[in-house]
Design an enzyme around this catalytic site. Structure first.
Site, short mmCIF file in Angstrom:
data_model
loop_
_atom_site.label_atom_id
_atom_site.label_comp_id
_atom_site.label_asym_id
_atom_site.label_seq_id
_atom_site.Cartn_x
_atom_site.Cartn_y
_atom_site.Cartn_z
N GLN A 86 0.86 -1.20 0.00
CA GLN A 86 0.00 0.00 0.00
C GLN A 86 0.89 1.24 0.00
O GLN A 86 0.39 2.36 -0.07
CB GLN A 86 -0.89 -0.01 1.24
CG GLN A 86 -1.87 -1.16 1.26
CD GLN A 86 -2.45 -1.37 2.67
OE1 GLN A 86 -3.43 -0.75 3.04
NE2 GLN A 86 -1.82 -2.25 3.43
N ASN A 87 2.18 1.03 0.11
CA ASN A 87 3.10 2.18 0.21
C ASN A 87 3.37 2.78 -1.16
O ASN A 87 3.62 2.07 -2.12
CB ASN A 87 4.41 1.74 0.87
CG ASN A 87 4.17 1.21 2.28
OD1 ASN A 87 3.10 1.43 2.85
ND2 ASN A 87 5.14 0.53 2.83
N VAL A 88 3.35 4.10 -1.19
CA VAL A 88 3.63 4.80 -2.44
C VAL A 88 5.11 5.16 -2.54
O VAL A 88 5.56 5.72 -3.53
CB VAL A 88 2.75 6.06 -2.58
CG1 VAL A 88 1.28 5.67 -2.67
CG2 VAL A 88 2.98 7.06 -1.44
N ASP A 89 5.89 4.82 -1.51
CA ASP A 89 7.34 5.09 -1.56
C ASP A 89 8.01 4.04 -2.47
O ASP A 89 7.36 3.10 -2.94
CB ASP A 89 7.94 5.11 -0.15
CG ASP A 89 7.91 3.76 0.56
OD1 ASP A 89 8.31 2.75 -0.06
OD2 ASP A 89 7.50 3.70 1.74
N HIS A 106 -1.73 1.42 -4.13
CA HIS A 106 -2.16 2.81 -3.94
C HIS A 106 -1.34 3.80 -4.77
O HIS A 106 -1.38 5.00 -4.52
CB HIS A 106 -2.12 3.18 -2.45
CG HIS A 106 -3.16 2.46 -1.64
ND1 HIS A 106 -3.13 2.38 -0.27
CD2 HIS A 106 -4.29 1.79 -2.04
CE1 HIS A 106 -4.19 1.68 0.15
NE2 HIS A 106 -4.89 1.31 -0.90
N CYS A 114 -1.46 13.40 -15.59
CA CYS A 114 -2.48 14.39 -15.93
C CYS A 114 -3.80 14.01 -15.24
O CYS A 114 -4.13 12.84 -15.16
CB CYS A 114 -2.67 14.43 -17.44
SG CYS A 114 -3.94 15.63 -17.93
N CYS A 170 -0.27 19.72 -17.87
CA CYS A 170 -0.07 18.67 -18.86
C CYS A 170 0.35 19.29 -20.19
O CYS A 170 -0.34 20.17 -20.71
CB CYS A 170 -1.35 17.87 -19.03
SG CYS A 170 -1.20 16.58 -20.27
N CYS A 173 -2.63 18.31 -22.87
CA CYS A 173 -4.01 18.84 -22.86
C CYS A 173 -4.18 20.05 -21.96
O CYS A 173 -5.30 20.53 -21.78
CB CYS A 173 -5.00 17.74 -22.50
SG CYS A 173 -4.97 17.30 -20.77
N GLY A 212 2.85 -4.53 8.93
CA GLY A 212 2.80 -3.08 9.14
C GLY A 212 1.63 -2.37 8.51
O GLY A 212 1.79 -1.27 7.98
#
Ligand code: OAD
Length: 270
Positions: A86-89, A106, A114, A170, A173, A212
């Site tokens: 779930q870690n975005v690191d 996640h 964008c 972006c 667009c 964790g």
């Protein structure tokens, strides 16, 4: 041997990255509704970007810990292995878990995408460098990740602090760009769900190890229980109790850096 691992913020806590719901966790001090929802971004994109830039910088300065290293060893040892984090690191990746054995359910904090079209790029998270500036033209537009030589030339000019504060736009667009993470109220990426579902459908897991996480989300509990549905071990590593604790065949109430090297040694050297 088939091994399924789920990790949450607790695995990176000992690398100095705050958890969300722990003592000094983000959600103890900040309101998620103001930082991690599409509505928050629509209302104050500058504030949201500031928070994500600070988090990016903190992650760059952090190093993978003994728990990340132990999980990598397990990934190498198992015949079939999947890590759902779930870690975005990027600490699992920097510890050496190959991309094909890992799903960042996640999202990835180093991705900028964008908010309207499919354009996105990724900045390297690795160690110690300052937050890369948003590459702006004078009108404040963001350039693509593969710059032309003219763009490269302009990039070498140090950006002003005002430019650093810019919200990336972006180049395709002209819409606001946002961090490549999943916010509250958003759907998970179906392709990532597919990878997890296919792994679980392919057969029995000898070990499901959950490390964790408060297991706040139903899909995390569901995947852990399904990985364990046909027997095998369900091991939870967490100093605290969670909704999964009662289902675990083994509970290790210790910090991940203490518990995991020992546990993984036991699994790899039975
Ligand atoms: P939480 O902050 O909810 O939970 C962290 C868990 O780690 C807690 O159960 C702690 O007891 C445990 N913990 C703390 N230190 C530990 C250590 N050294 N070793 C092992 N465990 C430790 O974080 P998550 O469960 O990962 O979502 O949160 C899930 C999601 O909620 C996050 O991905 C984020 C958040 O809102 C999004 O941003 C979409």
């Amino acid at each position: 041997m088939r091994i399924f691992v789920i990790t949450g913020a607790g695995v990176s806590a000992e690398s100095g990255i705050p958890t969300f719901r722990g003592e000094d966790g983000y959600w103890r001090n900040f309101d998620p509704a103001k930082l991690a929802t599409p509505e928050a971004f629509a209302c104050d994109p500058k504030l949201v970007w500031q928070w994500y830039r600070e988090r990016r910088q903190r992650i760059r300065e952090a190093q993978p810990n003994a728990a990340h290293q132990a999980i990598t060893k397990l990934a190498q040892y198992a015949d079939e292995f999947l890590l759902v984090t779930q870690n975005v690191d990027d600490l699992h990746a920097r510890a050496g878990v190959p991309a094909e054995k890992m799903v960042q359910i996640h999202g990835d904090i180093f991705v900028t995408r964008c908010s309207r079209c499919h354009f996105q790029f990724r900045e390297e998270g690795r160690g110690g460098t300052p937050e890369p500036s948003v590459h702006c033209t004078q009108s404040g537009r963001l350039w693509s990740i593969a710059p032309t030589s003219a763009q490269r030339e302009e990039r070498s000019i140090a950006p002003t602090s005002a430019q650093r504060e810019e919200i990336p736009m972006c180049p395709k667009c002209d819409e606001l760009m946002r961090p490549g993470v999943v916010w509250f109220g958003e759907q998970l990426d179906p392709d990532k769900i597919d990878i997890v579902e296919r792994f679980l459908a392919r057969g029995h897991c000898d070990y499901a190890i959950v490390i964790g996480t408060t297991a706040t989300f139903g899909y995390i509990i569901d995947w852990a229980l399904r990985a364990n549905a046909s027997g095998g071990e369900l091991i939870e590593v967490n100093p605290d109790e969670t909704p999964l604790s009662t289902f675990a065949t083994q509970r290790i109430h210790e910090p991940a850096t203490i518990a995991l090297p020992r546990l993984i040694d036991q699994i790899c050297n039975p």
